[in-house]
Scaffold this motif. Structure first.
Motif, short mmCIF file in Angstrom:
data_model
loop_
_atom_site.label_atom_id
_atom_site.label_comp_id
_atom_site.label_asym_id
_atom_site.label_seq_id
_atom_site.Cartn_x
_atom_site.Cartn_y
_atom_site.Cartn_z
N MET A 204 0.84 -1.18 0.00
CA MET A 204 0.00 0.00 0.00
C MET A 204 0.89 1.24 0.00
N ARG A 205 0.53 2.20 -0.82
CA ARG A 205 1.33 3.41 -0.95
C ARG A 205 1.08 4.38 0.21
N SER A 206 2.11 5.14 0.49
CA SER A 206 1.98 6.19 1.49
C SER A 206 1.92 7.54 0.79
N VAL A 207 1.56 8.55 1.53
CA VAL A 207 1.54 9.91 1.01
C VAL A 207 2.94 10.31 0.56
N ILE B 6 -13.63 33.82 2.47
CA ILE B 6 -14.28 32.69 1.81
C ILE B 6 -13.54 31.36 2.00
N MET B 7 -12.33 31.40 2.55
CA MET B 7 -11.53 30.18 2.69
C MET B 7 -12.13 29.26 3.75
N THR B 8 -11.76 28.00 3.66
CA THR B 8 -12.08 27.03 4.71
C THR B 8 -10.91 27.04 5.68
N ALA B 9 -11.16 27.45 6.91
CA ALA B 9 -10.09 27.58 7.89
C ALA B 9 -9.78 26.26 8.60
N GLU B 10 -10.78 25.43 8.74
CA GLU B 10 -10.59 24.13 9.40
C GLU B 10 -10.17 23.12 8.34
N VAL B 11 -8.87 23.05 8.09
CA VAL B 11 -8.35 22.24 7.01
C VAL B 11 -7.95 20.86 7.52
N LEU B 12 -8.46 19.83 6.85
CA LEU B 12 -8.00 18.48 7.13
C LEU B 12 -6.67 18.30 6.42
N SER B 13 -5.69 17.74 7.12
CA SER B 13 -4.40 17.48 6.49
C SER B 13 -3.96 16.07 6.81
N VAL B 14 -2.96 15.61 6.08
CA VAL B 14 -2.40 14.29 6.30
C VAL B 14 -0.89 14.41 6.45
N GLY B 15 -0.29 13.32 6.92
CA GLY B 15 1.16 13.28 7.08
C GLY B 15 1.79 12.36 6.05
N LEU B 16 3.10 12.36 6.01
CA LEU B 16 3.83 11.57 5.01
C LEU B 16 3.58 10.07 5.15
N ASP B 17 3.31 9.59 6.35
CA ASP B 17 3.14 8.16 6.56
C ASP B 17 1.69 7.68 6.44
N ASP B 18 0.76 8.60 6.20
CA ASP B 18 -0.62 8.19 5.96
C ASP B 18 -0.70 7.40 4.66
N THR B 19 -1.65 6.50 4.58
CA THR B 19 -1.79 5.63 3.41
C THR B 19 -2.80 6.22 2.42
N ASP C 187 -5.24 4.60 1.29
CA ASP C 187 -6.56 4.18 1.76
C ASP C 187 -7.15 5.19 2.75
N ARG C 188 -6.34 5.63 3.70
CA ARG C 188 -6.81 6.61 4.67
C ARG C 188 -7.20 7.91 3.97
N CYS C 189 -6.38 8.34 3.02
CA CYS C 189 -6.69 9.56 2.26
C CYS C 189 -7.99 9.42 1.50
N MET C 190 -8.19 8.26 0.85
CA MET C 190 -9.43 8.03 0.11
C MET C 190 -10.64 8.08 1.05
N GLN C 191 -10.48 7.51 2.25
CA GLN C 191 -11.57 7.56 3.22
C GLN C 191 -11.90 9.00 3.60
N LEU C 192 -10.87 9.80 3.81
CA LEU C 192 -11.08 11.21 4.18
C LEU C 192 -11.78 12.00 3.07
N LEU D 235 -6.01 17.43 -0.03
CA LEU D 235 -5.49 17.21 1.32
C LEU D 235 -4.07 17.77 1.40
N PRO D 236 -3.88 18.84 2.16
CA PRO D 236 -2.51 19.31 2.38
C PRO D 236 -1.72 18.27 3.17
N VAL D 237 -0.44 18.17 2.84
CA VAL D 237 0.45 17.26 3.56
C VAL D 237 1.31 18.13 4.47
N VAL D 238 1.21 17.88 5.78
CA VAL D 238 1.88 18.72 6.75
C VAL D 238 2.71 17.85 7.69
N ALA D 239 3.94 18.31 7.98
CA ALA D 239 4.80 17.64 8.96
C ALA D 239 5.47 18.71 9.81
N ASP D 240 5.33 18.60 11.10
CA ASP D 240 5.90 19.57 12.04
C ASP D 240 5.50 21.01 11.69
#
Length: 142
Positions: free
Chosen positions: A1-4, A75-88, A90-95, A104-109
């Motif tokens: 399974m691929r990761s982000v 007009i922006m959406t302030a409550e942004v869902l993000s993912v990390g590099l190790d998310d799969t 599958d998890r991204c598709m579910q989100l 989905l922005p990818v955020v680390a630290d």
């Protein structure tokens, strides 16, 4: 399974963003120029939100607001869902499916590393399925 992490390695490293005080017309122009459907909103080097064509249509066009005088912040959406590099994938598709979003922005630290779109996810799923089919066909043929 691929990761982000794998998804980001396979695509251009560009992240397109705009400031929250920029006029909406600048955001729309940048999206059109880059052929993308959303921009990250960055303030002080941090992810402050995301603005999409959908936000524009619903919060500017339908409300009769001015693209030139309305700031992205409104007009922006302030409550942004993000993912990390190790998310799969599958998890991204579910989100993206459950939250009905396309980016989905990818955020680390606290640092934005990239954006994964629904198109990136679908492409990865199709490639993974093709690989699995090829392996099964080789197994059956041997």
């Amino acid at each position: 399974m691929r990761s982000v992490r794998h998804l980001l390695e396979a695509k251009a490293p560009e992240v397109f963003a705009i400031g929250p005080d920029a006029p909406v017309i600048d955001a729309i122009r940048l999206m059109a120029e880059k052929h993308i459907g959303a921009l990250l909103v960055i303030e002080g080097g941090r992810l402050a939100g995301i603005v999409s064509e959908r936000d524009y249509a619903r919060k500017v066009v339908l409300q009769g607001r001015s693209s030139a005088s309305t700031p992205v912040r409104e007009i922006m959406t302030a409550e942004v869902l993000s993912v990390g590099l190790d998310d799969t994938t599958d998890r991204c598709m579910q989100l993206v499916t459950s939250k009905r979003i396309r980016h989905l922005p990818v955020v680390a630290d606290g640092e934005v590393l990239g954006v994964v779109s629904i198109g990136d996810l679908v492409k990865a799923v199709i490639e993974d399925q093709q690989l699995e089919l090829d392996q099964l066909q080789r197994y059956i043929a041997s």
